[in-house]
Design a protein around this motif. Structure first.
Motif, PDB file in Angstrom:
ATOM      1  N   GLN A 119       0.829  -1.209   0.000  1.00 39.73           N
ATOM      2  CA  GLN A 119       0.000   0.000   0.000  1.00 39.73           C
ATOM      3  C   GLN A 119       0.865   1.261   0.000  1.00 39.73           C
ATOM      4  O   GLN A 119       0.566   2.236  -0.679  1.00 39.73           O
ATOM      5  CB  GLN A 119      -0.953  -0.006   1.202  1.00 39.73           C
ATOM      6  CG  GLN A 119      -1.979   1.104   1.160  1.00 39.73           C
ATOM      7  CD  GLN A 119      -2.859   1.026  -0.088  1.00 39.73           C
ATOM      8  OE1 GLN A 119      -3.339  -0.038  -0.449  1.00 39.73           O
ATOM      9  NE2 GLN A 119      -3.063   2.155  -0.739  1.00 39.73           N
ATOM     10  N   ARG A 120       1.962   1.229   0.744  1.00 42.25           N
ATOM     11  CA  ARG A 120       2.869   2.371   0.797  1.00 42.25           C
ATOM     12  C   ARG A 120       3.474   2.655  -0.586  1.00 42.25           C
ATOM     13  O   ARG A 120       3.560   3.802  -1.015  1.00 42.25           O
ATOM     14  CB  ARG A 120       3.970   2.093   1.822  1.00 42.25           C
ATOM     15  CG  ARG A 120       4.714   3.331   2.271  1.00 42.25           C
ATOM     16  CD  ARG A 120       5.641   3.041   3.437  1.00 42.25           C
ATOM     17  NE  ARG A 120       4.887   2.584   4.595  1.00 42.25           N
ATOM     18  CZ  ARG A 120       5.261   1.580   5.399  1.00 42.25           C
ATOM     19  NH1 ARG A 120       6.389   0.946   5.181  1.00 42.25           N
ATOM     20  NH2 ARG A 120       4.522   1.237   6.419  1.00 42.25           N
ATOM     21  N   LEU A 121       3.836   1.595  -1.299  1.00 44.84           N
ATOM     22  CA  LEU A 121       4.378   1.763  -2.656  1.00 44.84           C
ATOM     23  C   LEU A 121       3.311   2.288  -3.615  1.00 44.84           C
ATOM     24  O   LEU A 121       3.575   3.167  -4.439  1.00 44.84           O
ATOM     25  CB  LEU A 121       4.945   0.436  -3.174  1.00 44.84           C
ATOM     26  CG  LEU A 121       6.261  -0.005  -2.548  1.00 44.84           C
ATOM     27  CD1 LEU A 121       6.571  -1.454  -2.892  1.00 44.84           C
ATOM     28  CD2 LEU A 121       7.390   0.907  -2.996  1.00 44.84           C
ATOM     29  N   ARG A 122       2.090   1.785  -3.491  1.00 47.71           N
ATOM     30  CA  ARG A 122       1.008   2.267  -4.353  1.00 47.71           C
ATOM     31  C   ARG A 122       0.680   3.728  -4.072  1.00 47.71           C
ATOM     32  O   ARG A 122       0.428   4.508  -4.995  1.00 47.71           O
ATOM     33  CB  ARG A 122      -0.231   1.403  -4.150  1.00 47.71           C
ATOM     34  CG  ARG A 122      -0.110   0.055  -4.798  1.00 47.71           C
ATOM     35  CD  ARG A 122      -1.430  -0.636  -4.892  1.00 47.71           C
ATOM     36  NE  ARG A 122      -1.263  -1.902  -5.573  1.00 47.71           N
ATOM     37  CZ  ARG A 122      -1.856  -3.018  -5.227  1.00 47.71           C
ATOM     38  NH1 ARG A 122      -2.683  -3.037  -4.193  1.00 47.71           N
ATOM     39  NH2 ARG A 122      -1.659  -4.128  -5.908  1.00 47.71           N
ATOM     40  N   ASP A 123       0.657   4.086  -2.812  1.00 50.30           N
ATOM     41  CA  ASP A 123       0.386   5.481  -2.461  1.00 50.30           C
ATOM     42  C   ASP A 123       1.470   6.387  -3.046  1.00 50.30           C
ATOM     43  O   ASP A 123       1.178   7.476  -3.548  1.00 50.30           O
ATOM     44  CB  ASP A 123       0.333   5.655  -0.935  1.00 50.30           C
ATOM     45  CG  ASP A 123      -0.898   4.984  -0.321  1.00 50.30           C
ATOM     46  OD1 ASP A 123      -1.862   4.692  -1.091  1.00 50.30           O
ATOM     47  OD2 ASP A 123      -0.898   4.776   0.902  1.00 50.30           O
ATOM     48  N   ASP A 124       2.726   5.919  -2.981  1.00 48.21           N
ATOM     49  CA  ASP A 124       3.817   6.723  -3.538  1.00 48.21           C
ATOM     50  C   ASP A 124       3.689   6.824  -5.066  1.00 48.21           C
ATOM     51  O   ASP A 124       3.936   7.872  -5.644  1.00 48.21           O
ATOM     52  CB  ASP A 124       5.171   6.093  -3.162  1.00 48.21           C
ATOM     53  CG  ASP A 124       6.339   6.970  -3.605  1.00 48.21           C
ATOM     54  OD1 ASP A 124       6.402   8.129  -3.164  1.00 48.21           O
ATOM     55  OD2 ASP A 124       7.155   6.469  -4.404  1.00 48.21           O
ATOM     56  N   ASP A 125       3.258   5.719  -5.716  1.00 51.50           N
ATOM     57  CA  ASP A 125       3.042   5.752  -7.168  1.00 51.50           C
ATOM     58  C   ASP A 125       1.954   6.763  -7.518  1.00 51.50           C
ATOM     59  O   ASP A 125       2.096   7.536  -8.460  1.00 51.50           O
ATOM     60  CB  ASP A 125       2.628   4.356  -7.690  1.00 51.50           C
ATOM     61  CG  ASP A 125       3.773   3.371  -7.676  1.00 51.50           C
ATOM     62  OD1 ASP A 125       4.943   3.797  -7.583  1.00 51.50           O
ATOM     63  OD2 ASP A 125       3.493   2.161  -7.753  1.00 51.50           O
TER      64      ASP A 125
END
Length: 131
Positions: A119-125
């Protein structure tokens, strides 16, 4: 060793067995005889090459269809849909170690459960796309 062949389901079995172990039929003949090959019933017997693929226990054919058959199946189903490329990286396919490497490269926290890392990676994307 001589075997018997069931005339109903073509299962081969031992000579001393009276009924076919597969279908229970009493109709059988000695393997290799005309009766076992289906000639007695006027059934055409293919000896060169079988055209019907054998079905594996997993349900698929034991040999792939020829190119003409495959092309006909595609044509019959309509135009093949173009493949869409997903621009989102496959975070579900990554290991936790790979996810943490991605987070470290972006200077993001690497702690938490797998779902949190994804989720953290998706939010950053998403934040990078809106900029």
């Amino acid at each position: 060793m001589t075997l018997r062949v069931c005339l109903d389901c073509s299962t081969a079995f031992a000579v001393g067995v009276r009924l076919c172990p597969h279908c229970g039929s009493e109709r059988n003949a000695e393997q290799g005889t005309a009766a076992a090959m289906g000639i007695h019933a006027g059934v055409p017997v293919e000896t060169e090459e079988d055209t019907m693929p054998k079905i594996t226990r997993h349900g698929g054919a034991s040999f792939p269809p020829d190119e003409e058959t495959a092309a006909a199946e595609v044509d019959g189903a309509g135009a093949a849909e173009p493949e869409t490329t997903d621009v989102t990286p496959g975070y579900e396919d990554m290991t936790v170690e790979q996810l943490k490497e991605q987070l470290a490269a972006r200077d993001l926290p690497k702690s938490g459960k797998r779902d949190e890392l994804v989720q953290r990676l998706r939010d950053d994307d998403a934040a990078t796309e809106t900029e």
